[in-house]
Design an enzyme around this catalytic site. Structure first.
Site, PDB file in Angstrom:
ATOM      1  N   ALA A   1       0.860  -0.996   0.129  1.00  9.42           N
ATOM      2  CA  ALA A   1       0.066  -0.043  -0.126  1.00  9.42           C
ATOM      3  C   ALA A   1       0.898   1.199  -0.035  1.00  9.42           C
ATOM      4  O   ALA A   1       0.331   2.437  -0.599  1.00  9.42           O
ATOM      5  CB  ALA A   1      -0.924   0.029   1.295  1.00  9.42           C
TER       6      ALA A   1
ATOM      7  N   TYR B   1     -11.972  -0.866  10.150  1.00  8.41           N
ATOM      8  CA  TYR B   1     -12.376  -0.895   8.751  1.00  8.41           C
ATOM      9  C   TYR B   1     -13.543  -0.632   8.450  1.00  8.41           C
ATOM     10  O   TYR B   1     -14.190  -0.008   7.615  1.00  8.41           O
ATOM     11  CB  TYR B   1     -12.124  -2.586   8.376  1.00  8.41           C
ATOM     12  CG  TYR B   1     -10.597  -3.017   8.500  1.00  8.41           C
ATOM     13  CD1 TYR B   1      -9.500  -1.973   8.258  1.00  8.41           C
ATOM     14  CD2 TYR B   1     -10.457  -4.309   8.552  1.00  8.41           C
ATOM     15  CE1 TYR B   1      -8.454  -2.450   8.517  1.00  8.41           C
ATOM     16  CE2 TYR B   1      -9.296  -4.825   8.551  1.00  8.41           C
ATOM     17  CZ  TYR B   1      -8.058  -3.809   8.553  1.00  8.41           C
ATOM     18  OH  TYR B   1      -7.036  -4.381   8.853  1.00  8.41           O
TER      19      TYR B   1
ATOM     20  N   LYS C   1      -4.069  -9.339  -5.219  1.00 10.20           N
ATOM     21  CA  LYS C   1      -3.875 -10.587  -5.733  1.00 10.20           C
ATOM     22  C   LYS C   1      -3.011 -11.471  -4.856  1.00 10.20           C
ATOM     23  O   LYS C   1      -2.075 -11.103  -4.285  1.00 10.20           O
ATOM     24  CB  LYS C   1      -3.555 -10.638  -7.349  1.00 10.20           C
ATOM     25  CG  LYS C   1      -2.509  -9.671  -7.813  1.00 10.20           C
ATOM     26  CD  LYS C   1      -1.023  -9.937  -7.140  1.00 10.20           C
ATOM     27  CE  LYS C   1      -0.598 -11.245  -6.968  1.00 10.20           C
ATOM     28  NZ  LYS C   1       0.502 -11.123  -5.911  1.00 10.20           N
TER      29      LYS C   1
ATOM     30  N   ARG D   1       3.445 -14.783   3.967  1.00 10.22           N
ATOM     31  CA  ARG D   1       3.212 -15.519   2.741  1.00 10.22           C
ATOM     32  C   ARG D   1       3.665 -16.835   3.080  1.00 10.22           C
ATOM     33  O   ARG D   1       3.596 -17.690   2.073  1.00 10.22           O
ATOM     34  CB  ARG D   1       4.093 -14.993   1.558  1.00 10.22           C
ATOM     35  CG  ARG D   1       3.318 -13.672   0.987  1.00 10.22           C
ATOM     36  CD  ARG D   1       4.064 -12.880   0.043  1.00 10.22           C
ATOM     37  NE  ARG D   1       4.973 -11.876   0.725  1.00 10.22           N
ATOM     38  CZ  ARG D   1       6.066 -11.168   0.240  1.00 10.22           C
ATOM     39  NH1 ARG D   1       5.956 -11.097  -1.112  1.00 10.22           N
ATOM     40  NH2 ARG D   1       6.689 -10.390   0.931  1.00 10.22           N
TER      41      ARG D   1
END
Length: 368
Positions: free
Chosen positions: A18, A67, A106, A178
């Site tokens: 971001a 959020y 993605k 990840r």
């Protein structure tokens, strides 16, 4: 008379990527970042201060603690969603339900069904869905297509080969999100293979392959990961008359090439995802010629270099800026373009089919 309307953006989550897109929004003349949300307002504030120190904005965005609070704002038109894949579906659906346009990182979901739900929610709400593949918006692709179709450089396309990899240090393999199966279950396939599959689809004008195969070459995970994730993966996509391969890895140092081969020659891009630093993006075509005169065997290189004027990053012409410019333009026109969710769904579908094949020891999976 100039139109000074801007698409008003909110960032939902303060992930590292971001930060790059903070700058992309700043360079897109039709975009304006108005708020950044984190579960902790202090983290949102830290993110804003860190980015603004390098790329100051005319007006600092608001730091939002939560959020839901971001989605409730009436001064936000579009949401950039960089949350981990395992957390993304819940918030993607809430973005659509709030009537906000969605730019989704993605891989967009952990399954095809999740992405279908996102796209359907956006369609019902009449908002745009797009994934965050930046190279799709580079001017270089149009130049590549021009050379592919000039009937003399490549000829009939027969083969596509791609690779996107980097060598991950130990702290990445033991700490990064990840490497956690609940957060990023597809590991290098989702992080890197998504780009390779997308490029193959672009080269094939989004034709569906007849079948795919996948091979899990290595896998590991953080100590707190319920399951290992792919750290090295290869796949094959089989089309009518054309075959395509990809390799993605956290274990092989930086490479990001795409190679197109045909009946008359070939074309290669050495940096198809993250362009090498500079103010021009290029690729090379080759029409090598072999000559033989009795004892003299000679191979001639015969290469041509092609370029477009476009900065690699951090500029108004860079591909990430063009992504936000394109998306903001759709929002401001009050239009939605179905092309973007369609290619996301196809990319996700093929990625999942490659994973299925790998789980079945490389069995060929037919694409119906």
């Amino acid at each position: 008379m100039t139109n000074d309307r801007k698409c008003r953006w909110g960032i939902l989550g303060s992930a590292g990527i971001a930060q790059k897109n903070w700058q992309a929004m700043a360079h897109a003349e039709n975009a304006e970042l108005v708020a950044v949300a984190s579960r902790d307002q202090a983290k949102a504030r830290e993110f804003i201060e860190r980015c603004a120190a390098q790329v100051p904005l005319a007006q600092a965005p608001d730091a939002v603690g939560g959020y839901d609070e971001l989605l409730a704002r009436d001064d936000v038109d579009a949401i950039y969603l960089p949350l981990p894949t395992g957390l993304r579906t819940e918030w993607a659906l809430k973005v659509a339900q709030a009537g906000k346009h969605l730019l989704c990182e993605k891989p967009c979901g952990t399954s095809l069904e999740e992405v279908e739900r996102m796209v359907e929610a956006c369609e019902r709400a009449g908002v745009q869905f797009m994934d965050g593949v930046m190279f799709m918006h580079s001017d270089r692709l149009a130049k590549v297509r021009e050379v592919m179709e000039d009937e003399r450089t490549i000829g009939d396309l027969r083969r596509i080969a791609t690779q996107f990899s980097f060598w991950a240090p130990e702290d990445f393999l033991t700490q990064n999100i990840r490497m956690h199966s609940d957060l990023e279950p597809h590991g290098c396939l989702g992080d890197l293979g998504w780009y390779a599959i997308r490029f193959i689809l672009w080269a094939m004008k989004y034709q569906e392959p007849k079948a795919v195969t996948g091979r899990l070459l290595n896998a590991s995970g953080r100590s707190d990961s319920p399951h290992p994730v792919p750290t090295e993966f290869s796949g094959e996509l089989l089309f009518d008359g054309v075959s395509a391969s990809f390799y993605c890895s956290f274990l092989t140092e930086h490479q990001q090439f795409a190679h197109l081969s045909g009946s008359k020659g070939n074309l290669r891009i050495d940096d198809f995802v993250l362009p090498y630093f500079g103010n021009r993006l290029g690729f090379v075509s080759s029409n090598a010629r072999f000559d033989c005169e009795v004892c003299d065997f000679r191979m001639e290189r015969r290469e041509a270099h092609h370029q477009v004027d476009e900065y690699a990053s951090s500029h108004s012409t860079a591909q990430e800026t063009k992504l936000f410019r394109t998306f903001s333009g759709l929002v401001l026109k009050g239009e939605t373009d179905p092309h973007w969710p369609q290619i996301t769904l196809l990319t996700q579908r093929l990625m999942m089919a490659c994973m299925e094949s790998a789980q079945k020891q490389g069995k060929e999976i037919t694409i119906d």
